[in-house]
Design an enzyme around this catalytic site. Structure first.
Site, PDB file in Angstrom:
ATOM      1  CD  GLU A  80      -1.647  -9.838   4.903  1.00 29.94           C
ATOM      2  OE1 GLU A  80      -1.547  -8.920   5.750  1.00 29.94           O
ATOM      3  OE2 GLU A  80      -2.168  -9.687   3.776  1.00 29.94           O
TER       4      GLU A  80
ATOM      5  CG  HIS B 171       0.647  -6.815   2.511  1.00 27.59           C
ATOM      6  ND1 HIS B 171      -0.235  -5.896   1.982  1.00 27.59           N
ATOM      7  CD2 HIS B 171       1.452  -7.198   1.495  1.00 27.59           C
ATOM      8  CE1 HIS B 171       0.020  -5.726   0.686  1.00 27.59           C
ATOM      9  NE2 HIS B 171       1.049  -6.513   0.364  1.00 27.59           N
TER      10      HIS B 171
ATOM     11  CG  HIS C  95      -1.733  -1.323   1.269  1.00 31.39           C
ATOM     12  ND1 HIS C  95      -2.679  -1.726   0.348  1.00 31.39           N
ATOM     13  CD2 HIS C  95      -1.625  -2.352   2.165  1.00 31.39           C
ATOM     14  CE1 HIS C  95      -3.141  -2.924   0.679  1.00 31.39           C
ATOM     15  NE2 HIS C  95      -2.508  -3.338   1.775  1.00 31.39           N
TER      16      HIS C  95
ATOM     17  CD  GLU D  68      -1.857  -3.515   5.265  1.00 29.86           C
ATOM     18  OE1 GLU D  68      -1.333  -4.511   4.704  1.00 29.86           O
ATOM     19  OE2 GLU D  68      -3.059  -3.210   5.106  1.00 29.86           O
TER      20      GLU D  68
END
Length: 339
Positions: A303, A221, A128, A165
């Site tokens: 993650e 992430h 992101h 995030e």
């Protein structure tokens, strides 16, 4: 009657009269001073010329540039025309001459570190971008991921307190880069803070790793599922052959990379595999992620935890824990590359 302290005016009389003597001495003194003045002035001018001082008694001097100007930051190397003044250098070092007469800069770039990963290239993909929230139109446009079309990017999630995030992924990615560079690797980030206002799109992220001929690619992430779901997991590419996607050559090595990262991440952070998917293995296979489908290099997603769970969020927001996370990711990459 005299009302001032000036000497009396000379009067006629003998040459040795007291008033005439005073006038004669004063005249001689004035003439002497007048004769000395040009010589003193000439001497002062010569002294200033030799010492480099100007008329105001200040000397020319060079103000050294701040240390931050001695080399461009990663963001400044990529700065485009029109960037804000704070993101681009305002001056450059002037080459000087070495004793041999060849030009050199005032601060030489450090030599690349030598280590077990010398000659290897690693691409780290910070998930992101903090600017995505202000560019929803741009990130919502669809791009081809081989199996279908999907949004260019998403905003990512946040903790309940608002920690993004994208902030987390960039911090861990930069820390990981530093560790790997110390091992001798060439490390490329798909984007850097402040360089671009949004993105890049998922297909561009894959292309960056492909064009770098990376030996390993890791996309960083953090998850955003309901509270109570905790732990890390590694996403591996599925066998996909559709359109521009063909993962046949990377499925095997990507699993090896993912397993190495999973074990090292657990060891350094103390985290457990996700309790909500992966059947406790911490490994998940997916065919709907463009970043994996379009990759031609060994690649995985990690993650690192669940930002919506208070206990996981406490770790993710801790700089000390993020350093451990970076170490675990880096150790897994080193293990995969045989370093």
């Amino acid at each position: 009657m005299r009302y001032d302290d000036s000497p009396p005016a000379p009067e006629s009389g003998p040459a040795d009269a007291p008033d005439r003597h005073w006038f004669t001495r004063r005249s001689t003194l004035v003439v002497g001073v007048a004769a000395l003045a040009p010589a003193c002035l000439a001497g002062w001018v010569l002294t200033q010329a030799l010492s480099g001082a100007g008329p105001d008694e200040t000397r020319p001097h060079t103000v050294p540039l701040p240390a931050s100007h001695s080399a461009l930051s990663h963001g400044q190397r990529d700065a485009k025309p029109g960037s804000s003044p704070s993101s681009t250098p305002t001056s450059t070092s002037t080459p000087t001459s070495t004793p041999s007469g060849s030009p050199s800069t005032s601060a030489a770039a450090p030599a690349p570190a030598r280590g077990p990963l010398s000659g290897r290239t690693v691409v780290i993909d910070p998930g992101h971008n903090t600017g995505n929230f202000q560019h929803t139109d741009e990130i919502d446009r669809k791009v081809d991921i081989g199996t279908n079309r999907k949004e260019c990017d998403t905003t990512g999630t946040t903790t309940n307190s608002g920690y993004m995030e994208a902030e987390f992924t960039m911090d861990v990615s930069v820390r990981t880069r530093k560790i790997l560079e110390a091992q001798g690797a060439k490390v490329v980030l798909t984007h850097e803070t402040g360089v671009r206002p949004w993105g890049p799109c998922i297909n561009e992220r894959a292309r960056i790793g492909n064009e770098a001929a990376a030996d390993a690619v890791v996309s960083v992430h953090a998850d955003g599922v309901s509270s109570g779901n905790r732990g890390y997991h590694i996403i591996l590419p599925a066998a996909v052959k559709s359109g521009a996607a063909d993962t046949a050559k990377i499925v095997g090595p990507s699993r090896d990379l993912g397993e190495k990262i999973a074990s090292n991440f657990a060891r350094t952070t103390g985290s457990s595999p996700a309790n909500y998917l992966g059947s406790g293995t911490g490994l998940v296979v997916r065919d709907d992620l463009g970043g994996l489908n379009l990759s031609t290099r060994p690649k995985v997603f990690i993650e690192c935890g669940n930002m919506r769970d208070a206990k996981d969020a406490a770790q993710l927001t801790s700089p000390e824990w993020r350093q451990k996370a970076a170490q675990g990711i880096a150790d897994g990459i080193v293990g995969f590359l045989g370093g």
